[in-house]
Write a protein that holds these residues in place. Structure first.
Motif, PDB file in Angstrom:
ATOM      1  N   LYS A 100      27.432 -13.863 -11.086  1.00 27.77           N
ATOM      2  CA  LYS A 100      27.538 -14.315  -9.878  1.00 27.77           C
ATOM      3  C   LYS A 100      28.790 -13.887  -9.127  1.00 27.77           C
ATOM      4  CE  LYS A 100      29.337 -17.587 -12.428  1.00 27.77           C
ATOM      5  NZ  LYS A 100      29.059 -18.120 -13.565  1.00 27.77           N
ATOM      6  N   GLY A 156      28.776 -26.821 -12.891  1.00 27.74           N
ATOM      7  CA  GLY A 156      28.753 -27.783 -13.734  1.00 27.74           C
ATOM      8  C   GLY A 156      29.851 -28.414 -14.370  1.00 27.74           C
ATOM      9  N   THR A 157      30.966 -27.462 -14.550  1.00 32.78           N
ATOM     10  CA  THR A 157      31.973 -27.930 -14.881  1.00 32.78           C
ATOM     11  C   THR A 157      32.681 -29.014 -14.134  1.00 32.78           C
ATOM     12  OG1 THR A 157      32.036 -25.796 -16.068  1.00 32.78           O
ATOM     13  CG2 THR A 157      34.414 -26.949 -15.896  1.00 32.78           C
ATOM     14  N   GLU A 186      33.607 -21.543 -17.256  1.00 31.36           N
ATOM     15  CA  GLU A 186      33.727 -20.073 -17.354  1.00 31.36           C
ATOM     16  C   GLU A 186      35.030 -19.695 -18.406  1.00 31.36           C
ATOM     17  OE1 GLU A 186      31.929 -17.778 -15.344  1.00 31.36           O
ATOM     18  OE2 GLU A 186      30.816 -19.626 -15.284  1.00 31.36           O
ATOM     19  N   ASP A 192      36.201 -22.363 -12.264  1.00 31.28           N
ATOM     20  CA  ASP A 192      35.320 -23.398 -12.071  1.00 31.28           C
ATOM     21  C   ASP A 192      36.180 -24.521 -11.023  1.00 31.28           C
ATOM     22  OD1 ASP A 192      33.331 -22.974 -13.928  1.00 31.28           O
ATOM     23  OD2 ASP A 192      34.678 -22.937 -15.388  1.00 31.28           O
TER      24      ASP A 192
HETATM   25  N1  HSE Z   1      30.956 -22.273 -15.323  1.00 34.69           N
HETATM   26  C1  HSE Z   1      29.703 -22.488 -14.781  1.00 34.69           C
HETATM   27  C2  HSE Z   1      29.482 -23.944 -14.335  1.00 34.69           C
HETATM   28  C3  HSE Z   1      28.505 -22.101 -15.334  1.00 34.69           C
HETATM   29  O1  HSE Z   1      30.231 -24.746 -14.789  1.00 34.69           O
HETATM   30  O2  HSE Z   1      28.653 -24.154 -13.759  1.00 34.69           O
HETATM   31  C4  HSE Z   1      27.241 -21.467 -14.910  1.00 34.69           C
HETATM   32  O3  HSE Z   1      27.826 -20.716 -13.725  1.00 34.69           O
END
Ligand code: HSE
Length: 427
Positions: A100, A156-157, A186, A192
């Motif tokens: 992305k 998500g993090t 990441e 994040d």
């Molecule tokens: N680091 C990203 C997250 C992983 O935590 O969403 C997926 O893009």
């Protein structure tokens, strides 16, 4: 099916290794892995790569005669990942990527290479919301709708950190460490927690939903670093949670699209408040469908591998699509109109002496900010300032900014004021 498509994969980390393992197990009929590239050829990835050609320089996959489709899973905004994708598109080879950061930063050049006649497929389901098929939903499942708002949890993090602070009473640092150990974060977790990663995903969604060219400069981004344990607990006293919400909203007055990534107070009955741990979610509000809510695993190797496999499957079946329906130069400019009016969560620290609360409420009133609810915590021995939280009625962002400025110049008000919008479930 005719001849199998030969897949070349660059990047054999958590995601790449799972993609290869599934392809070798025959998960995508019509696809065969012929070549792989990674920094370390020897590392044990729990998958037998003896039948695949190892390519030391990933760029060679673009020209390789035994590769029909290039899968880029190296990551990074530019560098080798970008060079590989550009070279593959120039060679007319379909590309699948989870990157992305690269798409958000280089959408213009990549759309020029992909949106040609005939288009060269550039598939990116894995770039946004991991395993949730949001790209497919937006551009295929909802084709013909007019989107009014996209709002979601796209990192998500951050969601894991906020959930664990809430449920397990962990500190920010402890929760981040857990997220890293689970493989959600990441390589640089700043991307994040600062909201950058969610912003990159938002501009990609916005390009599909609103037809505006991705432009990170037009996204107002605030991360979760300022969220303290006391905010999680104050939120609970308003029957709410805090979530990092990414939002793109069409503004009727200007016709522009407002983009924001920001921690928000979300009332518990709202669907976004129910999204826990590393899950991601996207709410799409549109006509004529109404509202759609998608939720699923948004981070981690399995979720991302699932989306990569789906893209490979589309391409081998001949359903591959260009990056966007047209080059970004032919798309609308993503303007940055003013934020919508909102209720706000305001956390202040007031001097523990007569009149300081009166002063704070007077300043809010003078700036046209009306208070709906207030909670003040009692003092611990020795505290000079006491935390107090106001939930305001709807107010314009400009009024709030003016009030915050005035509050911060007061001696009896500690100048660490936190202002979070309250998420409005329906527009
Ligand atoms: N680091 C990203 C997250 C992983 O935590 O969403 C997926 O893009």
């Amino acid at each position: 099916m005719s001849e199998k498509k030969r897949i070349g994969i660059a990047g054999l980390g958590t995601v790449g290794a799972q993609v290869v393992a599934r392809l070798l197990a025959g998960a995508v009929p019509g696809a065969v892995v012929t070549a792989v590239s990674a920094r370390d050829a020897k590392r044990d990835r729990g998958v037998d790569l003896s039948a695949q050609r190892f390519v030391a320089n990933p760029l060679d996959l673009a020209a390789a005669e035994d590769v029909d489709v290039v899968v880029e899973l190296m990551g990074g905004e530019g560098g080798a990942a970008l060079e590989l994708v550009q070279a593959a598109l120039r060679a007319g080879k379909p590309v699948v990527t989870a990157n992305k950061a690269m798409l958000a930063a280089h959408a213009e050049g990549l759309s020029d290479l992909s949106c040609v006649s005939p288009p060269v497929p550039l598939a990116f389901e894995a770039a946004v919301a991991g395993g949730i098929p949001v790209i497919k939903a937006l551009r295929e499942g909802m084709a013909g709708n007019e989107i009014s708002r996209l709002s979601g949890i796209l990192n998500g993090t951050c969601n894991y950190i906020l959930s664990r602070m809430e449920v397990a009473k962990l500190s920010f640092e402890e929760a981040l460490k857990e997220a890293q150990e689970k493989g959600f974060a990441e390589a640089d977790p700043f991307l994040d927690v600062s909201g950058t990663d969610a912003g990159q995903k938002l501009v990609i969604l916005s390009a599909l939903g609103f037809g505006v060219a991705p432009n990170m400069a037009h996204v107002s981004i605030t991360g979760i670093e300022q969220i303290a344990a006391q905010d999680i607990s104050f939120a609970a006293s308003f029957d709410s949670v805090i979530r990092l919400v990414a939002m793109a909203e069409r503004r009727a007055e200007t016709g522009g699209v407002f983009h924001q990534v920001m921690p928000m107070l979300v009332k518990k009955p709202a669907s976004l408040a129910q999204v826990g741990n590393e899950l991601n979610a996207l709410k799409i509000e549109a006509e004529p469908v109404g509202s759609i809510f998608l939720q699923g695993p948004g981070a981690g190797g399995g979720a991302t591998a699932s989306a990569v496999l789906a893209d490979i499957s589309d391409i081998v079946q001949g359903f591959g699509r260009a990056l966007f329906s047209k080059p970004t130069s032919a798309m609308k400019e993503s303007a940055s109109p003013k934020p919508p009016a909102s209720e706000y969560y305001l956390r202040l620290a007031l001097a523990d002496k007569p009149g300081s609360m009166a002063k704070a409420t007077q300043i809010l009133a003078e700036n046209g900010v009306s208070i709906e609810e207030v909670v003040q915590r009692s003092s611990q021995a020795g505290d000079r300032f006491l935390p107090v939280v106001f939930i305001t009625h709807h107010c314009e962002n400009s009024a709030l900014r003016a009030a915050l400025e005035a509050l911060q110049s007061q001696q009896d008000i500690c100048n660490e004021v936190l202002a979070l919008p309250v998420f409005a479930e329906e527009m």
